[in-house]
Design an enzyme around this catalytic site. Structure first.
Site, short mmCIF file in Angstrom:
data_model
loop_
_atom_site.label_atom_id
_atom_site.label_comp_id
_atom_site.label_asym_id
_atom_site.label_seq_id
_atom_site.Cartn_x
_atom_site.Cartn_y
_atom_site.Cartn_z
CB SER A 109 12.34 11.94 -3.04
OG SER A 109 12.04 11.92 -4.30
CD GLU A 123 6.55 10.79 -7.19
OE1 GLU A 123 7.64 10.93 -6.53
OE2 GLU A 123 5.65 10.06 -6.80
CG HIS A 136 8.84 15.12 -4.21
ND1 HIS A 136 8.46 13.95 -4.22
CD2 HIS A 136 9.98 15.02 -4.75
CE1 HIS A 136 9.13 13.07 -4.92
NE2 HIS A 136 10.22 13.76 -5.17
CG ASN A 137 5.16 12.27 -3.36
OD1 ASN A 137 6.16 12.54 -3.41
ND2 ASN A 137 4.44 11.11 -2.85
CE LYS A 177 8.72 11.93 -1.30
NZ LYS A 177 7.74 11.07 -1.25
N1 LIG Z 1 8.40 2.79 -1.79
C1 LIG Z 1 8.73 4.14 -2.23
O1 LIG Z 1 8.81 4.42 -3.35
C2 LIG Z 1 8.58 5.03 -1.33
C3 LIG Z 1 8.18 4.95 0.01
N2 LIG Z 1 8.11 5.80 0.81
C4 LIG Z 1 7.34 5.59 2.11
O2 LIG Z 1 8.41 5.01 2.94
C5 LIG Z 1 7.59 4.28 3.93
C6 LIG Z 1 7.76 2.61 3.57
O3 LIG Z 1 7.54 2.39 2.60
P1 LIG Z 1 8.12 1.03 2.05
O4 LIG Z 1 9.43 0.49 2.29
O5 LIG Z 1 8.11 1.20 0.30
O6 LIG Z 1 7.03 0.02 2.43
P2 LIG Z 1 7.07 -1.60 2.67
O7 LIG Z 1 5.75 -2.10 2.77
O8 LIG Z 1 8.00 -2.19 1.74
O9 LIG Z 1 7.56 -1.68 4.15
C7 LIG Z 1 7.14 -1.40 5.18
C8 LIG Z 1 7.72 -2.32 6.46
O10 LIG Z 1 7.42 -1.64 7.76
C9 LIG Z 1 6.93 -3.06 8.42
N3 LIG Z 1 6.01 -2.55 9.48
C10 LIG Z 1 4.63 -2.29 9.35
N4 LIG Z 1 4.19 -1.61 10.71
C11 LIG Z 1 5.08 -1.89 11.60
C12 LIG Z 1 5.42 -1.64 12.93
N5 LIG Z 1 4.23 -1.26 13.77
N6 LIG Z 1 6.35 -2.04 13.59
C13 LIG Z 1 7.39 -2.32 12.66
N7 LIG Z 1 7.41 -2.50 11.37
C14 LIG Z 1 6.44 -2.41 10.88
C15 LIG Z 1 6.22 -3.89 7.64
O11 LIG Z 1 6.47 -5.10 7.89
C16 LIG Z 1 7.45 -3.98 6.26
O12 LIG Z 1 8.40 -4.51 6.51
C17 LIG Z 1 6.11 4.53 3.46
O13 LIG Z 1 5.65 5.65 4.41
C18 LIG Z 1 5.85 4.84 2.39
O14 LIG Z 1 4.88 5.79 1.79
C19 LIG Z 1 8.68 7.16 0.70
C20 LIG Z 1 9.24 7.27 -0.47
C21 LIG Z 1 9.39 6.26 -1.50
O1 LIG Z 2 6.59 8.89 -2.35
C1 LIG Z 2 6.81 8.16 -3.33
C2 LIG Z 2 7.60 8.40 -4.34
O2 LIG Z 2 8.00 9.89 -4.30
C3 LIG Z 2 6.01 6.76 -3.06
O3 LIG Z 2 6.43 5.95 -4.40
C4 LIG Z 2 4.61 6.88 -3.03
O4 LIG Z 2 4.08 5.63 -2.79
C5 LIG Z 2 4.20 7.59 -4.44
O5 LIG Z 2 2.93 8.17 -4.17
P1 LIG Z 2 1.35 7.25 -4.63
O6 LIG Z 2 1.49 6.07 -3.83
O7 LIG Z 2 0.35 8.35 -4.10
O8 LIG Z 2 1.36 7.20 -6.12
#
Ligand SMILES: NC(=O)C1=CN([C@@H]2O[C@H](COP(=O)(O)OP(=O)(O)OC[C@H]3O[C@@H](n4cnc5c(N)ncnc54)[C@H](O)[C@@H]3O)[C@@H](O)[C@H]2O)C=CC1
Ligand SMILES: O=C(CO)[C@H](O)[C@H](O)COP(=O)(O)O
Length: 296
Positions: free
Chosen positions: A118, A176, A172-173, A169
Protein backbone atom coordinates in the site's frame (compact mmCIF):
# COMPACT_ATOMS: atom_id res chain seq x y z
CA UNK A 1 21.62 -8.82 -0.94
CA UNK A 2 20.86 -9.46 -4.61
CA UNK A 3 17.19 -9.21 -5.63
CA UNK A 4 15.56 -10.08 -8.94
CA UNK A 5 12.62 -7.79 -9.72
CA UNK A 6 10.07 -8.90 -12.33
CA UNK A 7 7.61 -6.23 -13.53
CA UNK A 8 9.02 -2.72 -13.77
CA UNK A 9 5.89 -0.59 -14.10
CA UNK A 10 4.67 2.13 -11.74
CA UNK A 11 5.25 0.02 -8.62
CA UNK A 12 8.09 -2.28 -9.69
CA UNK A 13 10.35 0.61 -10.67
CA UNK A 14 9.89 2.05 -7.16
CA UNK A 15 10.93 -1.31 -5.68
CA UNK A 16 14.04 -1.18 -7.89
CA UNK A 17 14.86 2.41 -6.90
CA UNK A 18 14.42 1.88 -3.18
CA UNK A 19 16.30 -1.43 -3.06
CA UNK A 20 19.20 -0.02 -5.10
CA UNK A 21 19.28 3.12 -2.92
CA UNK A 22 19.60 0.93 0.16
CA UNK A 23 22.80 -0.55 -1.31
CA UNK A 24 21.48 -3.89 -2.58
CA UNK A 25 22.01 -5.27 -6.08
CA UNK A 26 19.00 -5.61 -8.39
CA UNK A 27 18.58 -7.71 -11.52
CA UNK A 28 15.53 -6.38 -13.36
CA UNK A 29 13.25 -7.99 -15.96
CA UNK A 30 10.08 -6.89 -17.74
CA UNK A 31 8.43 -8.05 -20.94
CA UNK A 32 8.66 -4.38 -21.98
CA UNK A 33 12.26 -3.66 -23.03
CA UNK A 34 11.87 0.08 -22.41
CA UNK A 35 11.02 -0.66 -18.77
CA UNK A 36 14.22 -2.71 -18.44
CA UNK A 37 16.21 0.20 -19.89
CA UNK A 38 14.63 2.58 -17.35
CA UNK A 39 15.59 0.23 -14.52
CA UNK A 40 19.16 0.00 -15.84
CA UNK A 41 19.35 3.79 -15.87
CA UNK A 42 18.54 3.80 -12.16
CA UNK A 43 21.20 1.31 -11.12
CA UNK A 44 19.77 -2.14 -11.82
CA UNK A 45 21.36 -4.78 -13.98
CA UNK A 46 18.89 -5.51 -16.80
CA UNK A 47 17.98 -9.01 -18.00
CA UNK A 48 16.43 -9.69 -21.40
CA UNK A 49 14.59 -12.85 -20.28
CA UNK A 50 13.56 -14.59 -17.08
CA UNK A 51 16.18 -17.26 -17.74
CA UNK A 52 18.87 -14.59 -18.05
CA UNK A 53 17.66 -13.12 -14.76
CA UNK A 54 17.79 -16.42 -12.86
CA UNK A 55 21.26 -17.14 -14.29
CA UNK A 56 22.49 -13.81 -12.96
CA UNK A 57 20.95 -14.46 -9.53
CA UNK A 58 22.81 -17.74 -9.05
CA UNK A 59 22.13 -19.89 -5.96
CA UNK A 60 19.71 -18.74 -3.21
CA UNK A 61 17.50 -16.66 -5.47
CA UNK A 62 15.46 -13.80 -4.00
CA UNK A 63 12.83 -12.63 -6.46
CA UNK A 64 10.17 -9.90 -6.21
CA UNK A 65 7.20 -10.07 -8.60
CA UNK A 66 5.43 -6.76 -9.29
CA UNK A 67 3.29 -7.70 -12.30
CA UNK A 68 -0.49 -7.30 -12.69
CA UNK A 69 -2.49 -9.77 -10.60
CA UNK A 70 -3.81 -12.94 -12.27
CA UNK A 71 -2.34 -14.65 -15.33
CA UNK A 72 0.92 -12.63 -15.44
CA UNK A 73 1.85 -13.94 -11.97
CA UNK A 74 1.19 -17.55 -13.00
CA UNK A 75 3.04 -17.03 -16.30
CA UNK A 76 6.13 -15.71 -14.52
CA UNK A 77 6.00 -18.46 -11.87
CA UNK A 78 5.58 -21.23 -14.46
CA UNK A 79 8.71 -20.01 -16.20
CA UNK A 80 10.65 -19.58 -12.97
CA UNK A 81 9.65 -22.89 -11.39
CA UNK A 82 12.24 -25.19 -13.06
CA UNK A 83 15.05 -23.09 -11.63
CA UNK A 84 13.58 -22.71 -8.12
CA UNK A 85 14.67 -24.71 -5.07
CA UNK A 86 13.64 -24.91 -1.42
CA UNK A 87 16.18 -22.28 -0.32
CA UNK A 88 14.88 -19.73 -2.85
CA UNK A 89 12.34 -17.03 -1.98
CA UNK A 90 9.69 -15.48 -4.24
CA UNK A 91 7.68 -12.43 -3.14
CA UNK A 92 4.47 -11.41 -4.91
CA UNK A 93 4.06 -7.70 -4.12
CA UNK A 94 1.02 -7.20 -6.39
CA UNK A 95 -2.68 -7.26 -5.58
CA UNK A 96 -3.21 -11.01 -5.97
CA UNK A 97 -6.25 -12.78 -4.57
CA UNK A 98 -5.23 -14.47 -1.31
CA UNK A 99 -6.53 -17.87 -2.49
CA UNK A 100 -4.32 -17.65 -5.59
CA UNK A 101 -1.39 -16.93 -3.29
CA UNK A 102 -2.12 -20.00 -1.15
CA UNK A 103 -2.33 -22.12 -4.33
CA UNK A 104 0.95 -20.69 -5.64
CA UNK A 105 2.71 -21.19 -2.30
CA UNK A 106 1.62 -24.84 -2.32
CA UNK A 107 2.73 -25.27 -5.94
CA UNK A 108 6.29 -24.02 -5.77
CA UNK A 109 9.53 -25.43 -4.43
CA UNK A 110 10.52 -21.96 -3.23
CA UNK A 111 9.34 -20.20 -0.07
CA UNK A 112 6.51 -17.99 -1.28
CA UNK A 113 5.68 -14.67 0.40
CA UNK A 114 2.43 -12.91 -0.47
CA UNK A 115 2.98 -9.23 0.14
CA UNK A 116 0.18 -6.67 0.13
CA UNK A 117 1.62 -3.32 -0.90
CA UNK A 118 0.00 0.00 0.00
CA UNK A 119 1.11 3.54 -0.74
CA UNK A 120 0.82 3.60 -4.53
CA UNK A 121 3.24 5.39 -6.82
CA UNK A 122 3.25 8.24 -4.29
CA UNK A 123 5.16 5.84 -2.03
CA UNK A 124 8.30 6.39 -4.09
CA UNK A 125 9.61 8.93 -1.59
CA UNK A 126 8.24 7.65 1.71
CA UNK A 127 8.19 3.93 1.03
CA UNK A 128 5.27 1.54 1.22
CA UNK A 129 3.29 -0.26 3.89
CA UNK A 130 3.85 -4.00 3.36
CA UNK A 131 1.62 -6.78 4.70
CA UNK A 132 3.41 -10.11 4.33
CA UNK A 133 2.19 -13.70 4.55
CA UNK A 134 4.19 -16.92 4.33
CA UNK A 135 7.06 -18.77 6.02
CA UNK A 136 8.65 -16.85 8.91
CA UNK A 137 12.23 -17.79 7.91
CA UNK A 138 11.76 -16.29 4.45
CA UNK A 139 10.23 -13.11 5.86
CA UNK A 140 13.11 -12.73 8.32
CA UNK A 141 15.69 -13.42 5.60
CA UNK A 142 14.21 -10.67 3.41
CA UNK A 143 13.81 -8.08 6.19
CA UNK A 144 16.61 -5.85 4.77
CA UNK A 145 14.70 -5.71 1.45
CA UNK A 146 11.37 -5.05 3.21
CA UNK A 147 13.06 -2.28 5.26
CA UNK A 148 14.14 -0.66 1.99
CA UNK A 149 10.85 -0.99 0.10
CA UNK A 150 8.68 -0.04 3.10
CA UNK A 151 8.80 3.21 5.05
CA UNK A 152 11.33 1.44 7.27
CA UNK A 153 11.19 -1.36 9.86
CA UNK A 154 7.80 -0.16 11.13
CA UNK A 155 6.34 -0.19 7.62
CA UNK A 156 6.16 -3.96 7.21
CA UNK A 157 5.22 -6.98 9.25
CA UNK A 158 4.42 -10.66 8.84
CA UNK A 159 0.65 -11.04 9.08
CA UNK A 160 0.67 -14.85 9.30
CA UNK A 161 0.77 -17.93 7.13
CA UNK A 162 0.46 -18.03 3.32
CA UNK A 163 -2.34 -15.83 2.04
CA UNK A 164 -2.52 -13.65 5.17
CA UNK A 165 -0.63 -10.78 3.54
CA UNK A 166 -2.91 -10.55 0.53
CA UNK A 167 -5.96 -11.14 2.74
CA UNK A 168 -5.09 -8.10 4.86
CA UNK A 169 -4.41 -6.05 1.72
CA UNK A 170 -7.78 -7.08 0.27
CA UNK A 171 -9.56 -5.79 3.38
CA UNK A 172 -7.39 -2.65 3.29
CA UNK A 173 -8.69 -1.94 -0.20
CA UNK A 174 -12.29 -2.40 0.93
CA UNK A 175 -11.66 0.20 3.63
CA UNK A 176 -10.04 2.43 1.00
CA UNK A 177 -13.23 2.25 -1.12
CA UNK A 178 -15.46 3.22 1.83
CA UNK A 179 -13.23 6.08 2.96
CA UNK A 180 -13.14 7.55 -0.54
CA UNK A 181 -16.90 7.18 -0.85
CA UNK A 182 -17.43 8.98 2.49
CA UNK A 183 -15.25 11.90 1.44
CA UNK A 184 -17.01 11.91 -1.95
CA UNK A 185 -20.45 12.13 -0.37
CA UNK A 186 -19.46 14.81 2.14
CA UNK A 187 -17.93 17.01 -0.53
CA UNK A 188 -20.92 16.42 -2.82
CA UNK A 189 -23.25 17.83 -0.17
CA UNK A 190 -20.92 20.78 0.38
CA UNK A 191 -20.78 21.38 -3.39
CA UNK A 192 -24.56 21.10 -3.91
CA UNK A 193 -25.62 22.61 -0.58
CA UNK A 194 -26.59 25.99 0.82
CA UNK A 195 -23.26 27.82 0.89
CA UNK A 196 -20.89 28.86 -1.84
CA UNK A 197 -17.85 27.04 -0.48
CA UNK A 198 -14.25 26.78 -1.54
CA UNK A 199 -13.77 23.02 -1.28
CA UNK A 200 -9.98 23.22 -1.38
CA UNK A 201 -10.15 25.51 1.63
CA UNK A 202 -12.53 23.11 3.42
CA UNK A 203 -10.19 20.18 2.76
CA UNK A 204 -7.15 22.18 3.87
CA UNK A 205 -8.88 23.24 7.09
CA UNK A 206 -10.01 19.70 7.84
CA UNK A 207 -6.49 18.41 7.14
CA UNK A 208 -5.14 20.65 9.86
CA UNK A 209 -6.29 19.04 13.08
CA UNK A 210 -9.78 17.75 12.20
CA UNK A 211 -10.89 14.31 13.33
CA UNK A 212 -11.24 13.25 9.68
CA UNK A 213 -7.79 14.39 8.48
CA UNK A 214 -5.97 11.76 6.40
CA UNK A 215 -3.80 11.17 3.34
CA UNK A 216 -6.90 10.58 1.23
CA UNK A 217 -8.22 13.95 2.43
CA UNK A 218 -4.89 15.53 1.43
CA UNK A 219 -5.48 13.98 -2.00
CA UNK A 220 -8.97 15.58 -2.03
CA UNK A 221 -7.30 18.94 -1.33
CA UNK A 222 -4.84 18.29 -4.18
CA UNK A 223 -7.70 17.31 -6.54
CA UNK A 224 -9.64 20.55 -5.83
CA UNK A 225 -6.46 22.61 -6.22
CA UNK A 226 -5.55 21.00 -9.55
CA UNK A 227 -9.02 20.47 -11.06
CA UNK A 228 -11.02 23.29 -9.44
CA UNK A 229 -13.76 23.07 -6.80
CA UNK A 230 -16.25 21.71 -9.38
CA UNK A 231 -13.70 19.08 -10.51
CA UNK A 232 -13.76 20.51 -14.04
CA UNK A 233 -14.09 17.81 -16.67
CA UNK A 234 -13.42 14.85 -14.35
CA UNK A 235 -16.06 12.28 -15.35
CA UNK A 236 -18.40 10.51 -12.88
CA UNK A 237 -16.95 7.14 -13.87
CA UNK A 238 -14.89 5.10 -11.40
CA UNK A 239 -12.77 2.25 -12.74
CA UNK A 240 -11.14 -0.62 -10.80
CA UNK A 241 -13.22 -2.75 -8.48
CA UNK A 242 -11.67 -6.21 -8.34
CA UNK A 243 -10.16 -5.97 -4.86
CA UNK A 244 -13.37 -4.48 -3.45
CA UNK A 245 -15.37 -7.27 -5.07
CA UNK A 246 -13.14 -9.85 -3.38
CA UNK A 247 -13.65 -8.11 -0.02
CA UNK A 248 -17.42 -8.24 -0.39
CA UNK A 249 -17.35 -11.88 -1.60
CA UNK A 250 -15.27 -12.87 1.42
CA UNK A 251 -17.58 -10.97 3.79
CA UNK A 252 -20.55 -12.88 2.37
CA UNK A 253 -18.74 -16.19 2.87
CA UNK A 254 -17.85 -15.26 6.45
CA UNK A 255 -21.29 -13.83 7.22
CA UNK A 256 -19.81 -10.45 8.16
CA UNK A 257 -21.96 -7.44 7.20
CA UNK A 258 -20.02 -4.78 5.26
CA UNK A 259 -22.72 -2.35 4.10
CA UNK A 260 -20.40 0.64 3.65
CA UNK A 261 -17.84 -1.26 1.58
CA UNK A 262 -20.54 -2.98 -0.46
CA UNK A 263 -22.29 0.33 -1.16
CA UNK A 264 -19.00 1.95 -2.20
CA UNK A 265 -18.38 -0.89 -4.65
CA UNK A 266 -21.93 -0.67 -5.99
CA UNK A 267 -21.51 3.08 -6.54
CA UNK A 268 -18.50 2.31 -8.75
CA UNK A 269 -20.41 -0.19 -10.83
CA UNK A 270 -23.32 2.24 -11.09
CA UNK A 271 -21.02 4.95 -12.42
CA UNK A 272 -19.98 3.00 -15.46
CA UNK A 273 -22.76 3.04 -17.97
CA UNK A 274 -26.37 3.86 -18.55
CA UNK A 275 -28.00 1.79 -15.87
CA UNK A 276 -30.99 -0.09 -17.23
CA UNK A 277 -32.65 0.05 -13.81
CA UNK A 278 -32.36 3.85 -13.68
CA UNK A 279 -33.70 4.15 -17.21
CA UNK A 280 -36.69 1.97 -16.33
CA UNK A 281 -37.42 3.92 -13.14
CA UNK A 282 -37.15 7.13 -15.17
CA UNK A 283 -39.80 5.75 -17.61
CA UNK A 284 -42.03 4.28 -14.85
CA UNK A 285 -42.31 7.68 -13.15
CA UNK A 286 -43.92 8.84 -16.40
CA UNK A 287 -46.17 5.78 -16.39
CA UNK A 288 -47.68 6.34 -12.98
CA UNK A 289 -47.27 10.08 -12.54
CA UNK A 290 -46.77 11.60 -15.98
CA UNK A 291 -43.46 12.98 -14.73
CA UNK A 292 -41.22 14.11 -17.55
CA UNK A 293 -39.07 11.34 -19.06
CA UNK A 294 -35.49 12.60 -19.19
CA UNK A 295 -33.90 11.62 -22.49
CA UNK A 296 -30.24 11.88 -23.56
N1 LIG B 1 -0.57 1.26 -8.88
C1 LIG B 1 -0.95 1.16 -7.60
O1 LIG B 1 -1.41 2.12 -6.96
C2 LIG B 1 -0.78 -0.13 -6.86
C3 LIG B 1 -0.62 -1.32 -7.55
N2 LIG B 1 -0.49 -2.49 -6.84
C4 LIG B 1 -0.34 -3.76 -7.55
O2 LIG B 1 1.00 -3.89 -8.00
C5 LIG B 1 1.03 -4.67 -9.20
C6 LIG B 1 1.72 -3.87 -10.29
O3 LIG B 1 0.99 -2.65 -10.45
P1 LIG B 1 1.54 -1.43 -11.33
O4 LIG B 1 3.02 -1.29 -11.16
O5 LIG B 1 0.66 -0.29 -11.00
O6 LIG B 1 1.24 -1.98 -12.80
P2 LIG B 1 1.87 -1.47 -14.18
O7 LIG B 1 0.89 -1.84 -15.22
O8 LIG B 1 2.32 -0.06 -14.06
O9 LIG B 1 3.19 -2.39 -14.35
C7 LIG B 1 3.17 -3.78 -14.54
C8 LIG B 1 4.44 -4.17 -15.28
O10 LIG B 1 4.51 -5.59 -15.34
C9 LIG B 1 5.00 -5.94 -16.64
N3 LIG B 1 4.62 -7.33 -16.91
C10 LIG B 1 3.38 -7.83 -17.17
N4 LIG B 1 3.43 -9.16 -17.31
C11 LIG B 1 4.73 -9.53 -17.14
C12 LIG B 1 5.43 -10.77 -17.15
N5 LIG B 1 4.78 -11.94 -17.34
N6 LIG B 1 6.75 -10.76 -16.95
C13 LIG B 1 7.42 -9.59 -16.72
N7 LIG B 1 6.81 -8.38 -16.71
C14 LIG B 1 5.50 -8.35 -16.88
C15 LIG B 1 4.39 -4.92 -17.56
O11 LIG B 1 5.10 -4.82 -18.79
C16 LIG B 1 4.50 -3.65 -16.72
O12 LIG B 1 5.72 -2.97 -16.93
C17 LIG B 1 -0.44 -5.01 -9.52
O13 LIG B 1 -0.76 -6.25 -8.97
C18 LIG B 1 -1.20 -3.90 -8.80
O14 LIG B 1 -2.52 -4.27 -8.50
C19 LIG B 1 -0.47 -2.52 -5.49
C20 LIG B 1 -0.61 -1.37 -4.76
C21 LIG B 1 -0.79 -0.09 -5.39
O1 LIG C 1 -4.15 -1.42 -4.25
C1 LIG C 1 -4.23 -0.28 -4.65
C2 LIG C 1 -4.26 0.86 -3.72
O2 LIG C 1 -4.20 0.44 -2.40
C3 LIG C 1 -4.33 -0.07 -6.12
O3 LIG C 1 -4.30 1.29 -6.47
C4 LIG C 1 -5.54 -0.75 -6.66
O4 LIG C 1 -5.53 -0.68 -8.06
C5 LIG C 1 -6.82 -0.15 -6.11
O5 LIG C 1 -7.89 -1.01 -6.31
P1 LIG C 1 -8.97 -0.74 -7.46
O6 LIG C 1 -8.22 -0.83 -8.77
O7 LIG C 1 -9.98 -1.81 -7.27
O8 LIG C 1 -9.49 0.64 -7.24
Amino acid sequence: MELGVIGLGRMGQIVVDRVCSAGHDVVAFDVDEAAVERAEATGASGADSLAAMTDQLGAEKRIWLMVPAGDPVDAALDELEPSLDTHDIVVDGGNSHFEDSVRRADGTEAAYLDCGTSGGPAGAELGFSLMVGGPAWAYEELEPVFDAVATGPQGHDRMGESGAGHYVKMVHNGVEYALMQAYGEGFELLQEGRYDLDLESVAKTWNNGAVIRSWLLELCEEAFREEGGDLGDVADHVAGGSTGTWTVQEALEQGVPLPLIYQSLAERFASRNDRFSRRLVNRLRYGFGRHEVRRT
